[in-house]
Design a protein around this motif. Structure first.
Motif, PDB file in Angstrom:
ATOM      1  N   HIS A  51      48.044 -24.988  -2.232  1.00 61.56           N
ATOM      2  CA  HIS A  51      46.913 -24.211  -1.763  1.00 61.56           C
ATOM      3  C   HIS A  51      45.781 -25.151  -1.356  1.00 61.56           C
ATOM      4  CE1 HIS A  51      45.933 -24.439  -6.205  1.00 61.56           C
ATOM      5  NE2 HIS A  51      44.853 -24.939  -5.657  1.00 61.56           N
ATOM      6  N   ILE A  52      44.786 -24.612  -0.653  1.00 59.35           N
ATOM      7  CA  ILE A  52      43.681 -25.415  -0.134  1.00 59.35           C
ATOM      8  C   ILE A  52      42.385 -25.014  -0.831  1.00 59.35           C
ATOM      9  CG2 ILE A  52      42.387 -26.096   1.923  1.00 59.35           C
ATOM     10  CD1 ILE A  52      44.805 -25.073   3.570  1.00 59.35           C
ATOM     11  N   SER A  53      41.703 -25.999  -1.392  1.00 61.14           N
ATOM     12  CA  SER A  53      40.395 -25.761  -2.013  1.00 61.14           C
ATOM     13  C   SER A  53      39.330 -26.564  -1.278  1.00 61.14           C
ATOM     14  CB  SER A  53      40.412 -26.158  -3.495  1.00 61.14           C
ATOM     15  OG  SER A  53      41.297 -25.327  -4.224  1.00 61.14           O
ATOM     16  N   ALA A  54      38.241 -25.907  -0.940  1.00 56.72           N
ATOM     17  CA  ALA A  54      37.128 -26.579  -0.266  1.00 56.72           C
ATOM     18  C   ALA A  54      35.917 -26.594  -1.184  1.00 56.72           C
ATOM     19  CB  ALA A  54      36.794 -25.856   1.032  1.00 56.72           C
ATOM     20  N   PHE A  55      35.412 -27.786  -1.457  1.00 55.25           N
ATOM     21  CA  PHE A  55      34.208 -27.958  -2.283  1.00 55.25           C
ATOM     22  C   PHE A  55      33.068 -28.336  -1.345  1.00 55.25           C
ATOM     23  CE2 PHE A  55      37.896 -28.765  -4.821  1.00 55.25           C
ATOM     24  CZ  PHE A  55      37.638 -28.150  -6.038  1.00 55.25           C
ATOM     25  N   ILE A  56      31.997 -27.578  -1.364  1.00 53.62           N
ATOM     26  CA  ILE A  56      30.907 -27.833  -0.421  1.00 53.62           C
ATOM     27  C   ILE A  56      29.560 -27.893  -1.134  1.00 53.62           C
ATOM     28  CG2 ILE A  56      32.125 -26.774   1.527  1.00 53.62           C
ATOM     29  CD1 ILE A  56      30.441 -24.303   1.163  1.00 53.62           C
ATOM     30  N   LYS A  57      28.667 -28.650  -0.507  1.00 51.99           N
ATOM     31  CA  LYS A  57      27.281 -28.712  -0.962  1.00 51.99           C
ATOM     32  C   LYS A  57      26.408 -28.206   0.172  1.00 51.99           C
ATOM     33  CE  LYS A  57      23.763 -31.818  -2.853  1.00 51.99           C
ATOM     34  NZ  LYS A  57      23.443 -33.195  -3.265  1.00 51.99           N
ATOM     35  N   LEU A  58      25.501 -27.282  -0.145  1.00 47.34           N
ATOM     36  CA  LEU A  58      24.630 -26.686   0.861  1.00 47.34           C
ATOM     37  C   LEU A  58      23.273 -27.386   0.928  1.00 47.34           C
ATOM     38  CD1 LEU A  58      25.259 -22.880   0.100  1.00 47.34           C
ATOM     39  CD2 LEU A  58      26.326 -24.271   1.888  1.00 47.34           C
ATOM     40  N   ASN A  59      22.617 -27.276   2.056  1.00 46.26           N
ATOM     41  CA  ASN A  59      21.231 -27.714   2.150  1.00 46.26           C
ATOM     42  C   ASN A  59      20.380 -26.904   1.173  1.00 46.26           C
ATOM     43  OD1 ASN A  59      21.630 -29.579   4.251  1.00 46.26           O
ATOM     44  ND2 ASN A  59      21.617 -27.932   5.761  1.00 46.26           N
ATOM     45  N   ALA A  60      19.287 -27.485   0.741  1.00 46.58           N
ATOM     46  CA  ALA A  60      18.444 -26.834  -0.274  1.00 46.58           C
ATOM     47  C   ALA A  60      17.931 -25.470   0.171  1.00 46.58           C
ATOM     48  CB  ALA A  60      17.270 -27.750  -0.620  1.00 46.58           C
ATOM     49  N   ASP A  61      17.697 -25.304   1.474  1.00 45.83           N
ATOM     50  CA  ASP A  61      17.128 -24.045   1.958  1.00 45.83           C
ATOM     51  C   ASP A  61      18.186 -23.106   2.532  1.00 45.83           C
ATOM     52  OD1 ASP A  61      17.777 -25.577   4.102  1.00 45.83           O
ATOM     53  OD2 ASP A  61      15.906 -25.256   5.211  1.00 45.83           O
ATOM     54  N   SER A  62      19.458 -23.421   2.310  1.00 45.29           N
ATOM     55  CA  SER A  62      20.531 -22.616   2.901  1.00 45.29           C
ATOM     56  C   SER A  62      20.762 -21.316   2.128  1.00 45.29           C
ATOM     57  CB  SER A  62      21.828 -23.418   2.933  1.00 45.29           C
ATOM     58  OG  SER A  62      22.899 -22.607   3.382  1.00 45.29           O
ATOM     59  N   SER A  63      21.059 -20.258   2.876  1.00 45.41           N
ATOM     60  CA  SER A  63      21.400 -18.965   2.262  1.00 45.41           C
ATOM     61  C   SER A  63      22.869 -18.620   2.480  1.00 45.41           C
ATOM     62  CB  SER A  63      20.509 -17.855   2.840  1.00 45.41           C
ATOM     63  OG  SER A  63      20.685 -17.772   4.241  1.00 45.41           O
ATOM     64  N   SER A  64      23.649 -19.605   2.918  1.00 40.55           N
ATOM     65  CA  SER A  64      25.065 -19.368   3.199  1.00 40.55           C
ATOM     66  C   SER A  64      25.827 -19.001   1.929  1.00 40.55           C
ATOM     67  CB  SER A  64      25.697 -20.612   3.828  1.00 40.55           C
ATOM     68  OG  SER A  64      25.140 -20.874   5.092  1.00 40.55           O
ATOM     69  N   THR A  65      26.890 -18.215   2.103  1.00 39.80           N
ATOM     70  CA  THR A  65      27.757 -17.819   0.991  1.00 39.80           C
ATOM     71  C   THR A  65      29.193 -18.186   1.325  1.00 39.80           C
ATOM     72  OG1 THR A  65      28.201 -15.639   1.947  1.00 39.80           O
ATOM     73  CG2 THR A  65      26.247 -15.847   0.525  1.00 39.80           C
ATOM     74  N   GLN A  66      30.076 -18.052   0.321  1.00 42.23           N
ATOM     75  CA  GLN A  66      31.491 -18.308   0.577  1.00 42.23           C
ATOM     76  C   GLN A  66      31.988 -17.459   1.743  1.00 42.23           C
ATOM     77  OE1 GLN A  66      30.317 -17.960  -2.594  1.00 42.23           O
ATOM     78  NE2 GLN A  66      31.531 -19.171  -4.053  1.00 42.23           N
ATOM     79  N   GLU A  67      31.598 -16.196   1.766  1.00 43.37           N
ATOM     80  CA  GLU A  67      32.087 -15.281   2.790  1.00 43.37           C
ATOM     81  C   GLU A  67      31.563 -15.642   4.172  1.00 43.37           C
ATOM     82  OE1 GLU A  67      34.423 -12.718   4.528  1.00 43.37           O
ATOM     83  OE2 GLU A  67      34.495 -13.243   2.389  1.00 43.37           O
ATOM     84  N   SER A  68      30.284 -16.007   4.257  1.00 39.96           N
ATOM     85  CA  SER A  68      29.720 -16.350   5.571  1.00 39.96           C
ATOM     86  C   SER A  68      30.336 -17.630   6.115  1.00 39.96           C
ATOM     87  CB  SER A  68      28.195 -16.492   5.487  1.00 39.96           C
ATOM     88  OG  SER A  68      27.816 -17.621   4.718  1.00 39.96           O
ATOM     89  N   ILE A  69      30.620 -18.555   5.218  1.00 40.62           N
ATOM     90  CA  ILE A  69      31.269 -19.803   5.640  1.00 40.62           C
ATOM     91  C   ILE A  69      32.695 -19.524   6.103  1.00 40.62           C
ATOM     92  CG2 ILE A  69      32.150 -22.021   4.798  1.00 40.62           C
ATOM     93  CD1 ILE A  69      29.597 -22.060   2.978  1.00 40.62           C
ATOM     94  N   ARG A  70      33.413 -18.682   5.366  1.00 41.18           N
ATOM     95  CA  ARG A  70      34.776 -18.331   5.750  1.00 41.18           C
ATOM     96  C   ARG A  70      34.789 -17.665   7.135  1.00 41.18           C
ATOM     97  NH1 ARG A  70      39.354 -18.038   3.137  1.00 41.18           N
ATOM     98  NH2 ARG A  70      38.318 -18.340   1.126  1.00 41.18           N
ATOM     99  N   GLN A  71      33.830 -16.787   7.382  1.00 41.42           N
ATOM    100  CA  GLN A  71      33.761 -16.107   8.673  1.00 41.42           C
ATOM    101  C   GLN A  71      33.532 -17.093   9.822  1.00 41.42           C
ATOM    102  OE1 GLN A  71      30.691 -13.162   8.167  1.00 41.42           O
ATOM    103  NE2 GLN A  71      31.968 -11.810   6.890  1.00 41.42           N
ATOM    104  N   GLN A  72      32.712 -18.101   9.568  1.00 41.44           N
ATOM    105  CA  GLN A  72      32.488 -19.118  10.602  1.00 41.44           C
ATOM    106  C   GLN A  72      33.755 -19.934  10.853  1.00 41.44           C
ATOM    107  OE1 GLN A  72      28.507 -21.250  10.361  1.00 41.44           O
ATOM    108  NE2 GLN A  72      28.403 -20.075   8.444  1.00 41.44           N
TER     109      GLN A  72
END
Length: 480
Positions: A443-464
């Motif tokens: 399986h594939i796991s993605a570990f991410i770090k967001l910018n301090a002011d980011s409002s992104s979520t797992q779902e929004s990132i997946r959609q992109q």
């Protein structure tokens, strides 16, 4: 050409033309070109008096300092093999280094590293390289002087430790010409001249650090080389010393960007003209940020400790090439993309990066079998990296063969997914890993770090992501 490179490498030109010009500044201390040439020449003679002969091996187990440069160039002038060891190495790593390289002499500049060396080898000659140390000073102030540089640039020059997928250290032996060519490639691509101020925060025990240091010496510019990288200090130095060129890995540039954004008073970065990016994939956000905040063009390159620099983006390359590729191969080298059967791949098709280059290592010291595995009799080096070449010869890195994830029968390279994640809104850093799965294989796991002011979520990132990569490449798990 070789003679010109040789003269400049040994500092003769700049010591004669600009003896009072600062060559290196590190942690508040500096040394001029004239002083560096003079002290390294005398120290070379002193080392010869101690019994060291051409091609003997000397280990530099010391952080960046003025003494480091004196020792390095003295050893080069005496035609010694310079073993560059990370000053942060501990017992197990240092033991591997001693086993493979068998040094004839070791230089340290702090008591902790001195104790580590003595715990492993009580007999090896050891010099405490500090201007305050009596032994070091006595060797430094010998009456004789050796200022020449070896004429045979094919002789061994440096031995650099590199880690690999096996978990064991490998020790790459490189010649003088192996080091001088990459330095000149950086100089040419970044348009570096004697008027530049060059910030080099990369460790000088690594190949990129060595290449940048030698590049600065060839150009005759002033180099600021801190013993450790701190983003707040780096952006302050850029402002205070009018730094025009820097080098670093993407993480360093990310930290500089974050330090700037977090600063109450924004430092002036307008002096910064360009920067070399090495080590891994660089987020597009970094290119655009440095262009908008400093009018600075960051330039990607690709290489390994074994081949130094193979491709590099030129300062005048188109924006698309600067933002999305690692540049084109330099004239004297060859790059092919091979499939698993050894057949060349067409343009824009991924495969292993295989090359022939005058920058190729002489081999892995103490590992002839490993050398044979990666370097064939025709001179091809198998990088283990996966990439593709476009119609114009620009190289794009896709990942490593051994990092490949096999999910439901599909071959998936983490770097490809990481590059797409870095394009998603608010994503600062990304790392993709594979894990065992009873149904999918992996399986594939993605570990991410967001910018301090980011409002992104797992779902929004997946959609992109869904808009840019095939469904089978989508991460099964996204962890912020």
């Amino acid at each position: 050409m070789n003679e010109k490179l040789s003269i400049r490498f040994c500092l003769d030109d700049w010591a004669d033309q600009h003896p009072q010009k600062i060559a290196v500044c590190t942690d508040g201390r500096s040394i001029t070109y004239g002083e560096l040439h003079q002290k390294s020449s005398h120290f070379a003679a002193g080392l010869q008096k101690l019994g060291l002969k051409p091609q003997n091996r000397v280990m530099l187990f010391m952080p960046v300092s003025i003494e480091f440069y004196i020792v390095f160039f003295a050893a080069a002038k005496l035609d010694l093999n310079i073993i560059l060891i990370d000053p942060l190495f501990k017992t197990d790593e240092l033991r591997q280094a001693f086993l493979k390289t068998e040094p004839d002499c070791v230089f340290v500049s702090n008591h902790a590293n001195e104790q580590l060396v003595r715990a492993i080898n009580k007999a090896v000659p050891l010099i405490y390289a500090s201007l305050e140390n009596e032994t070091f000073s006595s060797v430094l102030h010998t009456a004789e002087s050796i200022s020449t540089f070896p004429k045979d640039l094919r002789k061994s020059c440096t031995i650099i430790a590199t880690s690999g997928s096996t978990g064991k250290l490998k020790f790459v032996a490189r010649s003088f010409i192996n080091q001088l060519i990459p330095a000149n490639l950086i100089l040419k691509a970044l348009r570096i001249t004697k008027d530049d101020i060059f910030l080099i925060p990369i460790s000088l025990s690594h190949q990129t650090g060595v290449a940048c240091m030698l590049c600065g010496c060839i150009a005759g510019c002033t180099m600021f080389i801190p013993s450790r990288f701190k983003a707040e200090t780096a952006i302050s130095m850029i402002e205070n010393y009018h730094v025009t060129v820097q080098c670093g890995v993407p993480t360093m540039y990310i930290k500089e960007m974050n330090a700037y954004e977090a600063a109450t008073r924004k430092p002036n970065l307008s002096s910064l003209r360009t920067g070399l990016v090495a080590g891994s994939v660089c987020p597009k956000e970094l290119f655009t940020w440095f262009e908008s905040h400093a009018d600075c063009r960051l330039l990607n390159c690709y290489g390994t400790s074994e081949i130094a620099i193979l491709t590099i983006v030129d300062y005048n390359d188109p924006v698309e090439a600067r933002h999305n590729t690692c540049g084109r191969v330099f004239r004297e080298a060859e790059v092919d993309i091979w499939d698993n059967t050894g057949h060349p791949q067409p343009a824009n098709t991924a495969g292993e990066i295989v090359c022939k280059t005058p920058c190729i290592m002489q081999g892995y010291l103490g590992d002839p079998e490993l050398t044979k595995e990666t370097l064939n009799i025709e001179g091809h080096f198998f990088t283990g990296d996966v990439g593709s070449l476009d119609e114009n010869g620009y190289l794009t890195i896709r990942g490593r063969k051994k990092d490949m994830i096999i999910r439901s029968g599909y071959n998936i390279f983490p770097a490809e997914i990481e590059s797409q994640l870095l394009k998603c809104s608010g994503v600062m850093e990304a790392c993709v890993l594979g894990g065992k799965d009873p149904v999918l294989g992996e399986h594939i796991s993605a570990f991410i770090k967001l910018n301090a002011d980011s409002s992104s979520t797992q779902e929004s990132i997946r959609q992109q992501l869904e808009q840019h990569i095939a469904k089978y490449k989508l991460p099964d798990h996204i962890i912020i």
